[in-house]
Design a protein around this motif. Structure first.
Motif: not given
Length: 130
Positions: A81-89, A104-115
């Motif tokens: 009942s959700s979607e998951v998306r990874l964003t890096v830059g 990514p090694r030495g990187g950052s980003g966000e993972i969003v779980i959308h209802d």
């Protein structure tokens, strides 16, 4: 070291950072961080009544080379009942239900779980210290 921050966001408090949770783990083979509703198993847990998030929804696992991957674990339902998306830059990609993606090694980003049924999400920021 992998550092995670998590915010549960509903339409009423979009943009707010109150209630942000944090967790980290050393980049040692077999280290695990989990996100979900089960407070006994997950270092970062969402509200109990947010049923679009599984008991254990995301698992961050450190591999033998010190690299991290994130997996969207299959829950008790055949269709999520959700979607998951990874964003890096500027790069964004969906994570498949039951799938895994290396971070990514030495990187950052966000993972969003959308209802899929309401305007709310769980935003998990990550920073992989190299």
């Amino acid at each position: 070291m992998l550092e995670l921050t998590m915010a549960a966001v509903s339409a009423a408090d979009e943009g707010a950072t109150a209630g942000m949770l944090m967790a980290d783990a050393p980049s040692e083979p077999g280290a695990v961080l989990r996100v979900g509703r089960d407070k006994q198993v997950c270092r970062l847990s969402t509200p109990d009544d947010w049923l679009f998030v599984s008991r254990v929804h995301l698992e961050f696992l450190c591999g033998p080379d010190g690299g991290w991957q994130v997996s969207w674990l299959r829950g008790s339902q055949p269709d999520p009942s959700s979607e998951v998306r990874l964003t890096v830059g500027e790069y964004a990609q969906p994570i498949a239900y039951g799938g895994s993606v290396p971070l990514p090694r030495g990187g950052s980003g966000e993972i969003v779980i959308h209802d899929r049924t309401a305007p709310r999400s769980v935003n998990v920021g990550f920073y992989h210290e190299a």
